[in-house]
Design an enzyme around this catalytic site. Structure first.
Site, PDB file in Angstrom:
ATOM      1  N   ARG A 123       0.829  -1.217   0.000  1.00  0.00           N
ATOM      2  CA  ARG A 123       0.000   0.000   0.000  1.00  0.00           C
ATOM      3  C   ARG A 123       0.863   1.268   0.000  1.00  0.00           C
ATOM      4  O   ARG A 123       0.424   2.323  -0.485  1.00  0.00           O
ATOM      5  CB  ARG A 123      -0.958  -0.026   1.203  1.00  0.00           C
ATOM      6  CG  ARG A 123      -2.084   1.042   1.150  1.00  0.00           C
ATOM      7  CD  ARG A 123      -3.126   0.792   2.227  1.00  0.00           C
ATOM      8  NE  ARG A 123      -4.256   1.711   2.194  1.00  0.00           N
ATOM      9  CZ  ARG A 123      -4.462   2.693   3.079  1.00  0.00           C
ATOM     10  NH1 ARG A 123      -3.623   2.852   4.079  1.00  0.00           N
ATOM     11  NH2 ARG A 123      -5.526   3.479   2.992  1.00  0.00           N
TER      12      ARG A 123
ATOM     13  N   ILE B 270      -7.074   7.559  -0.961  1.00  0.00           N
ATOM     14  CA  ILE B 270      -6.963   6.105  -1.081  1.00  0.00           C
ATOM     15  C   ILE B 270      -7.917   5.561  -0.026  1.00  0.00           C
ATOM     16  O   ILE B 270      -7.941   6.036   1.119  1.00  0.00           O
ATOM     17  CB  ILE B 270      -5.519   5.592  -0.856  1.00  0.00           C
ATOM     18  CG1 ILE B 270      -5.438   4.059  -0.982  1.00  0.00           C
ATOM     19  CG2 ILE B 270      -4.935   6.049   0.473  1.00  0.00           C
ATOM     20  CD1 ILE B 270      -4.000   3.504  -0.957  1.00  0.00           C
ATOM     21  N   SER B 271      -8.728   4.558  -0.410  1.00  0.00           N
ATOM     22  CA  SER B 271      -9.758   4.062   0.503  1.00  0.00           C
ATOM     23  C   SER B 271      -9.140   3.393   1.728  1.00  0.00           C
ATOM     24  O   SER B 271      -8.031   2.866   1.685  1.00  0.00           O
ATOM     25  CB  SER B 271     -10.660   3.057  -0.225  1.00  0.00           C
ATOM     26  OG  SER B 271     -11.329   3.681  -1.286  1.00  0.00           O
ATOM     27  N   GLN B 272      -9.933   3.371   2.806  1.00  0.00           N
ATOM     28  CA  GLN B 272      -9.546   2.679   4.044  1.00  0.00           C
ATOM     29  C   GLN B 272      -9.397   1.179   3.746  1.00  0.00           C
ATOM     30  O   GLN B 272     -10.257   0.587   3.082  1.00  0.00           O
ATOM     31  CB  GLN B 272     -10.658   2.894   5.072  1.00  0.00           C
ATOM     32  CG  GLN B 272     -10.396   2.267   6.404  1.00  0.00           C
ATOM     33  CD  GLN B 272     -11.636   2.272   7.300  1.00  0.00           C
ATOM     34  OE1 GLN B 272     -12.704   2.713   6.883  1.00  0.00           O
ATOM     35  NE2 GLN B 272     -11.481   1.780   8.499  1.00  0.00           N
TER      36      GLN B 272
END
Ligand code: SAM
Length: 211
Positions: free
Chosen positions: A29, A55-57
């Protein structure tokens, strides 16, 4: 936090699909966030990226991926490429992924990252993903990673039967994560919980002037 701590947290929060956890474990990530955010890459939260987006969780990425129940040979359409992280995770879970982003800059950055990771089953498009794609292609699953005021009709039309759509729907400040399942012509709708995404901006979603 490191990746093992993050995976443990995802398990604690209820993620059970080992294919999804393996996919998350296999995608670094930190490569998907700006340098200043890299120390926080394995924290379970959304982080800022370029163009005012996020950026998504990780938990939401895992939850949405799990809800699609992918076996490995499906075609998936993602709306909202962003940094490309969710597309990279999906590339490990499905046969082919098509992902569309309204910011060309973000799409190009995402494409570069996936090329570096030698991921070759993702197609990148730039444009308004709230409208039907120009191709006739129908998808086994559609995942929308930006929030819409309602389900755009385009997604129902682009889905195979059986098929699944996952999308955050609601107001600007808070939404419900909704799963729409199509089987033998019948739709079933499930609410998967609350969430907060950036807005889906487009002809069949929020209007650009409100960005
Ligand atoms: N999928 C991303 C990830 O892997 O972290 C997160 C996506 S971010 C929360 C939402 C993205 O949707 C933003 O990059 C935004 O520019 C994009 N977006 C918003 N409206 C769009 C539209 N109509 N078509 C395509 N992309 C859109």
């Amino acid at each position: 936090m490191n990746i093992d701590q993050l995976l443990n947290e995802l398990r604690r929060e209820g993620i059970r699909d080992e294919r999804v956890l393996d996919a998350i474990a296999s995608i670094p990530r930190e490569l998907f966030v700006p340098e200043a955010q890299q120390p926080y890459a394995y924290e379970n939260r959304a982080l800022p990226i370029d163009c005012g987006q996020t950026i998504s969780q990780p938990y939401i990425v895992a939850l949405m991926s799990e809800a699609l129940k992918l076996q490995g040979d499906e075609s998936v359409l993602e709306i909202g490429t962003g940094c490309g992280y969710q597309a990279a995770v999906l590339s490990r879970l499905a046969g082919r992924v098509t992902t569309i982003e309204r910011w060309e800059e973000l799409s190009q950055q995402a494409q570069k990252r996936l090329t570096e990771l030698e991921i070759d089953n993702v197609t990148f498009l730039v444009g308004d993903g709230s409208v039907e794609l120009s191709t006739e292609e129908r998808f086994d699953a559609i995942i929308v990673t930006a929030a819409a005021p309602a389900l755009p009709d385009a997604y129902r039309k682009q889905l195979k039967d059986p098929g699944r759509i996952i999308i955050p729907i609601g107001e600007e400040s808070t939404q419900s994560l909704m799963l729409y399942q199509l089987k033998n012509g019948e739709w079933k709708t499930t609410h998967l919980g609350g969430c907060r995404f950036v807005k889906l901006i487009g002809k069949n979603a929020w209007q650009p002037f409100a960005d």
